[in-house]
Design a protein around this motif. Structure first.
Motif, PDB file in Angstrom:
ATOM      1  N   PRO A 167     -19.883 -37.359   9.791  1.00 28.28           N
ATOM      2  CA  PRO A 167     -18.961 -37.779  10.844  1.00 28.28           C
ATOM      3  C   PRO A 167     -19.673 -38.131  12.149  1.00 28.28           C
ATOM      4  O   PRO A 167     -19.225 -38.998  12.886  1.00 28.28           O
ATOM      5  CB  PRO A 167     -18.058 -36.554  11.058  1.00 28.28           C
ATOM      6  CG  PRO A 167     -18.265 -35.681   9.899  1.00 28.28           C
ATOM      7  CD  PRO A 167     -19.584 -36.005   9.298  1.00 28.28           C
ATOM      8  N   GLN A 168     -20.801 -37.476  12.400  1.00 32.69           N
ATOM      9  CA  GLN A 168     -21.498 -37.783  13.643  1.00 32.69           C
ATOM     10  C   GLN A 168     -22.293 -39.075  13.528  1.00 32.69           C
ATOM     11  O   GLN A 168     -22.669 -39.667  14.539  1.00 32.69           O
ATOM     12  CB  GLN A 168     -22.436 -36.635  14.022  1.00 32.69           C
ATOM     13  CG  GLN A 168     -21.676 -35.361  14.292  1.00 32.69           C
ATOM     14  CD  GLN A 168     -22.456 -34.387  15.129  1.00 32.69           C
ATOM     15  OE1 GLN A 168     -23.154 -34.757  16.051  1.00 32.69           O
ATOM     16  NE2 GLN A 168     -22.350 -33.126  14.804  1.00 32.69           N
ATOM     17  N   LEU A 218     -21.340 -33.560   4.617  1.00 31.30           N
ATOM     18  CA  LEU A 218     -20.011 -34.159   4.582  1.00 31.30           C
ATOM     19  C   LEU A 218     -19.229 -33.929   5.874  1.00 31.30           C
ATOM     20  O   LEU A 218     -18.550 -34.818   6.368  1.00 31.30           O
ATOM     21  CB  LEU A 218     -19.240 -33.554   3.400  1.00 31.30           C
ATOM     22  CG  LEU A 218     -18.081 -34.361   2.849  1.00 31.30           C
ATOM     23  CD1 LEU A 218     -18.578 -35.680   2.318  1.00 31.30           C
ATOM     24  CD2 LEU A 218     -17.390 -33.571   1.744  1.00 31.30           C
ATOM     25  N   ARG A 219     -19.338 -32.726   6.435  1.00 30.83           N
ATOM     26  CA  ARG A 219     -18.457 -32.398   7.552  1.00 30.83           C
ATOM     27  C   ARG A 219     -19.151 -32.367   8.900  1.00 30.83           C
ATOM     28  O   ARG A 219     -18.481 -32.337   9.935  1.00 30.83           O
ATOM     29  CB  ARG A 219     -17.773 -31.045   7.292  1.00 30.83           C
ATOM     30  CG  ARG A 219     -16.848 -31.114   6.107  1.00 30.83           C
ATOM     31  CD  ARG A 219     -15.462 -30.620   6.366  1.00 30.83           C
ATOM     32  NE  ARG A 219     -14.837 -31.026   7.605  1.00 30.83           N
ATOM     33  CZ  ARG A 219     -13.819 -30.376   8.135  1.00 30.83           C
ATOM     34  NH1 ARG A 219     -13.354 -29.323   7.549  1.00 30.83           N
ATOM     35  NH2 ARG A 219     -13.272 -30.799   9.250  1.00 30.83           N
ATOM     36  N   VAL A 220     -20.483 -32.333   8.903  1.00 30.79           N
ATOM     37  CA  VAL A 220     -21.158 -32.252  10.194  1.00 30.79           C
ATOM     38  C   VAL A 220     -22.014 -33.493  10.456  1.00 30.79           C
ATOM     39  O   VAL A 220     -21.886 -34.149  11.487  1.00 30.79           O
ATOM     40  CB  VAL A 220     -22.032 -30.981  10.281  1.00 30.79           C
ATOM     41  CG1 VAL A 220     -22.790 -30.949  11.592  1.00 30.79           C
ATOM     42  CG2 VAL A 220     -21.163 -29.751  10.136  1.00 30.79           C
TER      43      VAL A 220
END
Lengths: 262, 271
Positions: free
Chosen positions: B188-189, B183-185
């Protein structure tokens, strides 16, 4: 009982042996510099401690317990490259470490908790000298600043062990000096156990309280990969600088030669 | 100076960019004028006036039979199908690619499947789609979805594997579990990559849209082109093609701007 106990650890990939019969005890609060020629298993050893790989044989104990087999929040790490997340600002890169463990569902905090995490992150960034760059993205930072960020990111977790894999290898000598000073200060403040892989022998001396030299003891010219490296020299550094210098002078030429050229 | 070292200056750059368009236009106008001078009934290369008349008729006057503005109805119908197809394909491609590229357990099964499925020529199974999903909207949207989802999924999978393993390790040392790591790494990339993958898939999406509309539809830009083809109505076909090109270019440009605006960190390269 030692903080880290390495018990007869071997690491083999197929028929290539990288590490053989590693035995080692490390006390809490030590700063170990791991030196050795390229490809002799220093980074492999660090990956074992990190939980990124599992040893083929033997065991590593942390506080008497077998080491968790995957990376977790108890071990911080700084790599030479790719240590910081490119899509987050400097502040978020550090605050992330406070958000992730507390928000297992969404991975982010909101409201008061978020503000608190950011304030805590900002304080640590101030400590490493990045308070002017909180809103920048890592790609806008210089190499030295990126590594400062990576260190801050690791320290916000208050890990028990900090693993550094040639963290300053890509930096200019001047900036490297600044980083050494910063790292020593932080280590003295936090008293955590640090293991640092380095190519640079003098860096190992400046920073470490203990120098571990990795080298291959046995060689088979017909099968260069048949034997792995061991820790051939284990030199305490902080006791007596004079004795240390003598111990280093006594290192065989082939070890120091290779380190200098590496 | 060697050719490889010669670069156009600022003013030259614009002129050089316009030049091929201008040449094509001049060639067309000359050819059209010559043919029309020869035979005023010629339909193959209509003049600008004839095309303007056709646009007037299609876009700015009511169709005598239905009382609708056909050009805008066609555009709306096509854009709706295209938009739905692209949206579904983006979500499906992102999910599949993300799972396959991030989690080795999923990737082992998904990756070979995606490779094989992406080799199926979508137009070859268009009849199957018509049989299974009927002749209305669903089958046309499905053609776009089936056509571009595997391409997007494979691209995203590849990009997910290119994320340095150091970053994944680092995130775990920061206390991430698999879900929050994605979800956070990872996610987004991958989002900027998704926009770029969509940009590259736009051409195929339009192709599948026009093909589906040409075969079975009662409205849409592709339907209209293939309908008026029967009357050799080049004065309608050419403006329609130009309009489609303009729409496609605008979408491409929009996605490019969106990538830059939404992901400012992406342009600066990787840290």
């Amino acid at each position: 009982m030692s903080f880290i106990q390495v018990r007869n650890v071997w690491q083999e990939y197929g028929d290539q042996t990288v590490l053989e019969g590693l035995r080692l005890n490390i006390e809490e609060g030590e700063f170990c510099a791991l030196v050795g020629a390229s490809g002799c298993g220093k980074s492999t050893f660090l990956r074992l401690l990190l939980g990124q790989e599992r040893p083929s044989r033997g065991q590593i104990l942390l506080d008497g317990q077998p080491l968790a087999a995957e990376p977790d929040a108890s071990r911080g790490v700084v790599f030479q490259r790719y240590s910081v997340l490119p899509h987050l600002s400097v502040l978020d890169n550090v605050a992330l470490g406070l958000e992730l463990p507390r928000a297992p569902l969404l991975g982010r905090l909101f409201g008061h908790a978020k503000a608190e995490a950011r304030a805590q992150a900002a304080a640590l960034l101030h400590r490493v000298g990045l308070d002017h760059a909180l809103d920048k993205y890592p790609s806008q930072l210089s190499g030295g600043m990126q590594q400062r960020l990576a260190i801050a990111q690791a320290l916000i977790m208050k890990p028990r062990m900090l693993l550094l894999d040639e963290p300053f290898g890509a930096l200019d000598p001047g900036i490297r000096k600044d980083m050494h000073a910063l790292l020593l200060e932080l280590w003295q403040e936090t008293r955590l156990t640090v293991l640092m892989v380095t190519h640079d022998l003098s860096e190992g001396f400046t920073l470490g309280t203990r120098l571990l030299v990795f080298d291959k003891v046995r060689h088979d010219p017909q099968a260069p990969s048949a034997y792995g490296a061991r820790i051939t020299y284990d030199i305490p550094l902080n006791l007596d600088r004079h004795a240390t210098r003598e111990a280093v002078a006594a290192l065989p030429a082939h070890v120091t030669e290779r380190l200098k050229t590496a | 100076m060697r050719l490889i070292n010669r670069k156009p200056g600022r003013s030259w750059r614009i002129s050089l960019a316009i030049l091929p368009f201008a040449l094509l236009l001049i060639a067309y106008l000359a050819g059209s004028a010559a043919r029309l001078a020869d035979n005023p009934q010629d339909k193959l290369l209509p003049s600008v006036v004839q095309m303007a008349d056709a646009v007037e008729r299609m876009a700015f006057s009511e169709d005598p039979r239905s009382g609708r503005y056909l050009f805008w109805d066609d555009t709306a119908a096509s854009l709706k199908r295209l938009g739905m197809g692209l949206a579904i394909a983006a979500v499906a491609g992102l999910s599949l690619g993300l799972l396959s590229g991030t989690l080795p357990l999923f990737g082992t099964s998904l990756s070979p499947l995606l490779t094989v499925v992406s080799m199926i020529p979508p137009l070859a199974i268009l009849p199957v789609l018509f049989i299974v999903f009927g002749l209305d909207e669903l089958s046309k949207v499905m053609l776009i979805v089936i056509g571009i989802t595997p391409v997007i999924a494979r691209d995203i999978e590849q990009r997910a594997r290119e994320i340095p393993v150091e970053l994944l390790i680092k995130a775990q040392t920061l206390g991430a579990n698999t879900w929050t790591l994605i979800l956070r790494v990872v996610l987004p990339q991958l989002l900027p990559r998704l926009l770029i993958a969509l940009q590259l898939a736009l051409g195929s999406a339009w192709l599948f849209l026009i093909a589906a509309e040409a075969i079975a539809a009662t409205d849409g830009l592709g339907y209209r082109i293939f309908l008026v083809r029967r009357y050799l109505a080049m004065d309608v076909i050419l403006p329609y093609v130009a309009w489609i090109t303009l729409l496609a270019w605008l979408m491409d440009y929009g996605l490019k701007r969106l990538t830059r605006a939404a992901f400012p960190w992406y342009d600066g390269g990787r840290a």
